[in-house]
Design a protein around this motif. Structure first.
Motif, PDB file in Angstrom:
ATOM      1  N   HIS A 181       5.656   1.567   1.077  1.00  0.00           N
ATOM      2  CA  HIS A 181       5.805   1.751  -0.375  1.00  0.00           C
ATOM      3  C   HIS A 181       4.827   0.890  -1.155  1.00  0.00           C
ATOM      4  CE1 HIS A 181       7.969   2.969  -3.985  1.00  0.00           C
ATOM      5  NE2 HIS A 181       7.872   1.720  -4.388  1.00  0.00           N
ATOM      6  N   HIS A 199       1.990   1.153  -4.859  1.00  0.00           N
ATOM      7  CA  HIS A 199       1.480   1.938  -5.993  1.00  0.00           C
ATOM      8  C   HIS A 199      -0.001   1.633  -6.177  1.00  0.00           C
ATOM      9  CE1 HIS A 199       5.556   3.022  -7.580  1.00  0.00           C
ATOM     10  NE2 HIS A 199       5.894   1.914  -6.936  1.00  0.00           N
ATOM     11  N   HIS A 211      12.268   6.208  -5.974  1.00  0.00           N
ATOM     12  CA  HIS A 211      12.955   4.912  -6.016  1.00  0.00           C
ATOM     13  C   HIS A 211      14.451   5.141  -6.114  1.00  0.00           C
ATOM     14  CE1 HIS A 211       8.881   4.040  -7.609  1.00  0.00           C
ATOM     15  NE2 HIS A 211       9.046   2.846  -7.075  1.00  0.00           N
ATOM     16  N   HIS A 261      13.650   0.547  -2.151  1.00  0.00           N
ATOM     17  CA  HIS A 261      14.577  -0.488  -2.661  1.00  0.00           C
ATOM     18  C   HIS A 261      16.005  -0.302  -2.166  1.00  0.00           C
ATOM     19  CE1 HIS A 261      11.209  -1.912  -4.904  1.00  0.00           C
ATOM     20  NE2 HIS A 261      11.087  -0.747  -5.523  1.00  0.00           N
ATOM     21  N   ASP A 314       5.370  -2.691  -2.182  1.00  0.00           N
ATOM     22  CA  ASP A 314       5.635  -2.286  -3.568  1.00  0.00           C
ATOM     23  C   ASP A 314       4.700  -2.952  -4.566  1.00  0.00           C
ATOM     24  OD1 ASP A 314       6.871  -0.867  -5.633  1.00  0.00           O
ATOM     25  OD2 ASP A 314       8.284  -2.489  -6.034  1.00  0.00           O
TER      26      ASP A 314
HETATM   27 ZN    ZN Z   1       7.771   1.193  -6.326  1.00  0.00          ZN
END
Ligand code: ZN
Ligand code: GUN
Length: 446
Positions: A72, A74, A231, A270, A321
């Motif tokens: 995960h 971005h 998410h 998460h 993340d």
């Molecule tokens: Zn994220």
């Protein structure tokens, strides 16, 4: 300086450390790993002495391990890494993240994505599961950069048809266009280069997506045999918003369940604040969790009860993340995870007799990450027949004073990598035995 081998076939002499499918840890102090012409692992074992192949590159005292799997991240957020700690999620998204993602057009992606993939390789990550921005062209550019770089990548265009930074288009056109563009991207990239590149349909989360967007994106993912990522249950304010938007849902997970989105190709980031019902439903559905403890501490989101989830049977891997997490390195993520579990144990919310050991963290970041993607038959460990996604790590850089004790056991070597990481300790990374471009320290042994 002896250059690292750039392409298969090759043979390496090194200490070999790896999780094994049977639950044990492979630890060969003086080992030989051979990869064949196709980039697959042909042999793994002890140094055979006189029987050794004629041409071997001696990496000792480096360690060869499986490449790490980041479930995960971005891509457009990387420039923001380390900024905004302690803000609640929705404020942080609004203030720092949406403006940055909005600016992630093709030219920004062309500039940033190649360096991002080099940085992942330098951190020991050979597989990334990434969110791009809302834009089709910059998602396409990110895929093109991954294709060129050689990293293994699963990427998706973010989809948002409720709260969104896509303000240049009429509301009622967003859904149709986002579905069509995601469909086109999946047709172009899913399965490219024999499955090295794959597509993930990527509705951001239930706060920013309508039920229709969730349902239609899940249908498209099923149609393509692609992944579906979003998410889940990260932050208290987010959970309140989801309850407001979906008053008929039993809980947060039920929103995605109702969309037909749960299953073996679903990755949920998460998943901190789950009810027992949600845990049981995750297990039943075979969906995976991307555990992002560095992000969860950075944004004060909470502490995921890892031990309970694993005991229940949820497939869990690790995610950086970034930029919710401040660092790309999964070794840093492991340390944040270990600290989180220690706090849970000290406060009586986790069972210390099941404490996660350093070798468990490495397993989560490699073989379990691969399993979350349904790829544990192909990557995630040093086992014969798997594709040679490898890293070479120099444990000498992690010692407090010069000089290393070569008798450290596997858990102790891993402990140093997790708790005393050095920015240059990953010296080489290969996907299918092809050397990935990274920093200058990747150039060879010397
Ligand atoms: Zn994220
Ligand atoms: N929830 C929805 N979007 C995001 C994001 O970009 N980062 C994190 N950490 N959580 C999110």
């Amino acid at each position: 300086m002896t250059p690292f081998p750039a392409a298969p076939p090759f043979a390496l002499r090194a200490r070999l450390l790896s999780p094994v499918t049977d639950g044990t840890t492979l630890d060969v102090m003086d080992g030989l790993i051979e990869v064949d012409q196709r980039g697959r692992i042909a042999t793994v074992g002890a140094w055979p002495g006189a029987e050794a192949p004629a041409s071997v590159i001696d990496l000792r005292p480096m360690v060869v391990m499986p490449g790490l799997v980041d479930l995960h991240v971005h891509l457009p957020q990387i420039p923001n890494a380390g900024l905004g700690s302690g803000l609640d999620l929705l404020t942080w998204l609004d203030r720092y993240i949406f403006p940055l993602e909005r600016a992630y057009d093709r030219s920004v992606a062309e500039l940033q994505a190649p360096s991002a993939f080099r940085a992942f390789a330098a951190a020991g990550t050979t597989t990334v599961v990434a969110y791009a921005a809302l834009w089709e062209d910059s998602t396409d550019a990110a895929f093109a950069a991954a294709e060129e770089h050689g990293i293994r990548a699963i990427i998706g265009k973010v989809m948002m048809d409720r709260i969104t930074y896509d303000t240049d288009i009429a509301r009622n056109e967003i859904l149709e266009r986002s579905l069509r563009q995601s469909d086109d991207l999946a047709s172009r990239w899913h399965g490219r280069d024999d499955g090295r590149l794959r597509y993930a349909f990527t509705p951001r989360f239930a706060v920013s997506c309508t039920a229709e967007m969730l349902r239609e994106s899940a249908a498209l993912a099923a149609h393509h045999g692609a992944y579906w990522q979003t998410h889940l249950s990260e932050d208290a304010g987010e959970i309140t918003e989801v309850r407001r938007h979906f008053p008929d849902a039993r809980d947060y997970l039920d929103v995605y369940d109702h969309a037909g989105a749960l299953g073996a190709r679903t990755i949920l980031a998460h998943a901190i604040h789950l009810s027992d019902r949600e845990v049981a439903r995750l297990v039943d559905s075979g969906s995976s969790v991307a555990h992002c403890p560095a992000s969860n501490l950075f944004l004060s989101s909470g502490m995921m009860p890892l031990g309970a989830y694993r005991a229940a049977g949820i497939p869990v891997g690790l995610g950086s993340d970034v930029a919710g997490g401040p660092e790309l390195s999964l070794f840093s993520v492991m340390r944040a995870g270990a600290v989180t579990q220690r706090v849970l144990e000290l406060s009586g919310r986790a069972d210390p007799s099941n404490a996660t050991r350093p070798s468990d963290w490495i397993r989560l970041a490699s073989l379990e990450g691969a399993r979350a993607l349904g790829m544990d038959g192909e990557i995630g460990s040093l086992e014969v027949g798997k594709e040679a996604d490898l890293i070479a790590v120099d444990p000498r850089l992690t010692t407090p004073l010069p000089g290393d004790d070569p008798r450290l056991d596997a858990d102790d070597v891993f402990s140093r990598l997790i708790f005393r990481p050095h920015p240059n300790m990953v010296r080489g990374a290969w996907v299918r035995a092809r050397l990935l471009a990274g920093p200058p320290s990747f150039d060879g042994i010397g």
